[in-house]
Design an enzyme around this catalytic site. Structure first.
Site, mmCIF file in Angstrom:
data_model
loop_
_atom_site.group_PDB
_atom_site.id
_atom_site.type_symbol
_atom_site.label_atom_id
_atom_site.label_comp_id
_atom_site.label_asym_id
_atom_site.label_seq_id
_atom_site.Cartn_x
_atom_site.Cartn_y
_atom_site.Cartn_z
ATOM 1 N N ASP A 1 54.544 20.465 13.424
ATOM 2 C CA ASP A 1 55.418 20.029 12.321
ATOM 3 C C ASP A 1 54.776 20.515 11.028
ATOM 4 O O ASP A 1 53.612 20.940 11.012
ATOM 5 C CB ASP A 1 55.535 18.488 12.325
ATOM 6 C CG ASP A 1 56.384 17.964 11.165
ATOM 7 O OD1 ASP A 1 57.401 18.601 10.824
ATOM 8 O OD2 ASP A 1 56.020 16.922 10.585
ATOM 9 N N SER A 2 55.517 20.377 9.939
ATOM 10 C CA SER A 2 54.944 20.700 8.633
ATOM 11 C C SER A 2 53.825 19.712 8.279
ATOM 12 O O SER A 2 52.990 20.009 7.443
ATOM 13 C CB SER A 2 56.032 20.612 7.569
ATOM 14 O OG SER A 2 56.600 19.314 7.582
ATOM 15 N N TYR B 1 57.890 21.692 4.193
ATOM 16 C CA TYR B 1 58.663 22.867 4.590
ATOM 17 C C TYR B 1 60.100 22.765 4.057
ATOM 18 O O TYR B 1 60.756 23.771 3.849
ATOM 19 C CB TYR B 1 58.729 22.983 6.115
ATOM 20 C CG TYR B 1 57.508 23.568 6.785
ATOM 21 C CD1 TYR B 1 56.316 23.795 6.093
ATOM 22 C CD2 TYR B 1 57.554 23.905 8.140
ATOM 23 C CE1 TYR B 1 55.212 24.326 6.739
ATOM 24 C CE2 TYR B 1 56.451 24.450 8.782
ATOM 25 C CZ TYR B 1 55.281 24.652 8.091
ATOM 26 O OH TYR B 1 54.201 25.188 8.732
ATOM 27 N N GLY B 2 60.559 21.538 3.895
ATOM 28 C CA GLY B 2 61.952 21.320 3.488
ATOM 29 C C GLY B 2 62.309 21.931 2.151
ATOM 30 O O GLY B 2 63.478 22.166 1.867
ATOM 31 N N CYS C 1 59.901 19.692 14.000
ATOM 32 C CA CYS C 1 60.245 19.734 12.577
ATOM 33 C C CYS C 1 61.652 20.309 12.481
ATOM 34 O O CYS C 1 61.918 21.406 13.007
ATOM 35 C CB CYS C 1 59.247 20.645 11.857
ATOM 36 S SG CYS C 1 59.653 20.954 10.127
ATOM 37 N N ASN C 2 62.534 19.582 11.847
ATOM 38 C CA ASN C 2 63.919 20.068 11.717
ATOM 39 C C ASN C 2 63.996 21.312 10.851
ATOM 40 O O ASN C 2 64.761 22.233 11.139
ATOM 41 C CB ASN C 2 64.796 18.979 11.113
ATOM 42 C CG ASN C 2 65.175 17.923 12.117
ATOM 43 O OD1 ASN C 2 66.228 17.998 12.730
ATOM 44 N ND2 ASN C 2 64.324 16.942 12.308
ATOM 45 N N GLU D 1 56.686 8.699 3.845
ATOM 46 C CA GLU D 1 55.284 9.079 3.970
ATOM 47 C C GLU D 1 54.392 8.119 3.173
ATOM 48 O O GLU D 1 53.259 7.841 3.537
ATOM 49 C CB GLU D 1 55.109 10.496 3.461
ATOM 50 C CG GLU D 1 53.818 11.048 3.953
ATOM 51 C CD GLU D 1 53.924 12.510 4.266
ATOM 52 O OE1 GLU D 1 54.943 12.973 4.783
ATOM 53 O OE2 GLU D 1 52.952 13.173 3.959
ATOM 54 N N CYS E 1 65.459 14.716 10.204
ATOM 55 C CA CYS E 1 64.111 14.981 9.699
ATOM 56 C C CYS E 1 63.194 14.077 10.511
ATOM 57 O O CYS E 1 63.537 12.905 10.734
ATOM 58 C CB CYS E 1 64.032 14.638 8.210
ATOM 59 S SG CYS E 1 62.337 14.630 7.573
ATOM 60 N N THR E 2 62.076 14.610 10.959
ATOM 61 C CA THR E 2 61.256 13.830 11.889
ATOM 62 C C THR E 2 60.550 12.645 11.219
ATOM 63 O O THR E 2 59.961 11.818 11.901
ATOM 64 C CB THR E 2 60.244 14.748 12.624
ATOM 65 O OG1 THR E 2 59.552 15.545 11.657
ATOM 66 C CG2 THR E 2 60.947 15.652 13.600
ATOM 67 N N HIS E 3 60.656 12.540 9.895
ATOM 68 C CA HIS E 3 60.138 11.348 9.208
ATOM 69 C C HIS E 3 61.089 10.149 9.352
ATOM 70 O O HIS E 3 60.665 9.002 9.315
ATOM 71 C CB HIS E 3 60.006 11.598 7.701
ATOM 72 C CG HIS E 3 58.794 12.363 7.287
ATOM 73 N ND1 HIS E 3 58.574 13.658 7.653
ATOM 74 C CD2 HIS E 3 57.736 11.997 6.518
ATOM 75 C CE1 HIS E 3 57.437 14.078 7.116
ATOM 76 N NE2 HIS E 3 56.903 13.085 6.428
HETATM 77 N N1 DGL Z 1 59.220 16.918 9.144
HETATM 78 C C1 DGL Z 1 60.046 17.788 8.361
HETATM 79 C C2 DGL Z 1 61.408 17.984 9.031
HETATM 80 O O1 DGL Z 1 61.699 17.435 10.097
HETATM 81 C C3 DGL Z 1 60.273 17.275 6.947
HETATM 82 C C4 DGL Z 1 59.088 17.287 6.024
HETATM 83 C C5 DGL Z 1 58.970 18.558 5.204
HETATM 84 O O2 DGL Z 1 59.834 18.849 4.373
HETATM 85 O O3 DGL Z 1 57.970 19.249 5.424
HETATM 86 O O4 DGL Z 1 62.230 18.697 8.499
#
Ligand code: DGL
Length: 290
Positions: free
Chosen positions: A20-21, A52-53, A83-84, A168, A205-207
């Site tokens: 993931d990011s 990453y988003g 990570c999406n 987060e 989003c995995t968060h």
């Molecule tokens: N975990 C990332 C996702 O699922 C989101 C966090 C990020 O933007 O890095 O897209």
């Protein structure tokens, strides 16, 4: 580096590589550990380059490929893109960069399959700018509905970039979460009870699974929240079964490895919340200099 062909054989006791990011992907790692306790995981969070988003698709692809190559080099038998934002922009590039018999599982396709199998027609999707900007959920859902002989459903996608930082920060149950979620949905024209109502919301989003309660509070019980990590864990299990590389059960308890590209005290604290139990984070990965 590029792996042009398949590996001679994949070892069933090799780890599953997950990336993931940052630490959000630990929600997926947690679901995999719950569903398949015999599987060993090598987790990598690219904390040095997150979020990453907000990055360009090209940069997310470059990072993702580099990480996937690293995990494949470490002997991982499968790669999970937890990570999406990476799944939305880099799936094909990642698949092309690892040996062809190493399954690559992203977090979008299993959720799309799940929704179309259930025949859900009106779907809302929330996620980062990268994920929503790619249009991947809308495009894939409509394609799946069409190939299942269904009419095109109503898919609405909304970028909600403030949510991941709040979660987060540990504020998933903070009273501020509710107006932020509400504000995003209302700005997109969604109001409970109107004809734009949705049947399901994809937490893209995995968060976001950590804030499930806040989402249900805003949306009400009639909107189904898709449990992405559980759906993805089932897809990982199916992929390993198909390749005949499920870890043998009944062995000694497994030791996972958790690496990040930038280690701070805050990531150490947050990682525990995302994985649901203590995580020993170490610095490592493709950018790590010994
Ligand atoms: N975990 C990332 C996702 O699922 C989101 C966090 C990020 O933007 O890095 O897209």
């Amino acid at each position: 580096m590029c792996f042009p062909s398949s590996r001679p054989s994949l070892a069933s006791d090799a780890p599953i590589g997950i990336f993931d990011s940052g630490i959000g992907g630990l929600t997926v790692a947690h679901a995999i550990a719950q569903a398949m306790p015999a599987e060993r995981m090598l987790y990598f969070g690219d904390t040095a380059h997150m979020p990453y988003g907000d990055r360009s698709p090209e940069l997310v692809r470059t990072y993702s490929v580099r990480i996937a190559e690293f995990l494949a080099n470490e002997g991982c038998k499968a790669i999970v893109m937890a990570c999406n934002s990476a799944s939305a922009t880099a799936k094909a590039a990642v698949q092309a960069s690892v040996p062809s018999n190493v399954p690559v599982i992203d977090v979008v396709a299993p959720v799309v399959r799940h929704l179309s199998r259930q025949g859900v027609q009106r779907v809302g999707v929330i996620g980062t700018r990268a994920t929503i900007g790619s249009g991947i959920y809308g495009h894939s859902l409509r394609e799946a509905q069409r190939s299942g002989g269904m009419m095109d459903g109503d898919v609405q996608e909304w970028a909600t970039p403030l949510l991941a930082p709040l979660i987060e920060e540990g504020w998933q149950s903070h009273e501020l979460m509710l107006p932020v979620i509400q504000g995003y949905l209302e700005a997109a024209g969604w109001h409970a009870g109107d004809q734009r109502h949705i049947d399901a919301l994809v937490l893209g989003c995995t968060h976001y699974p950590l804030a499930e309660q806040a989402f249900s509070q805003v949306l009400g019980p009639e909107v189904h929240l898709v449990d992405g990590p559980t759906v993805v864990a089932a897809a990982v299990s199916a992929a390993l079964k198909e390749q005949g590389i499920l870890a043998p059960s009944g062995g000694p308890s497994v030791q996972h490895q958790f690496m990040v590209s930038d280690l701070t005290d805050n990531f150490v604290r947050s990682a525990q919340r995302f994985f649901g139990k203590e995580v020993h984070l170490v610095p490592g990965g493709p950018w790590f200099q010994h």
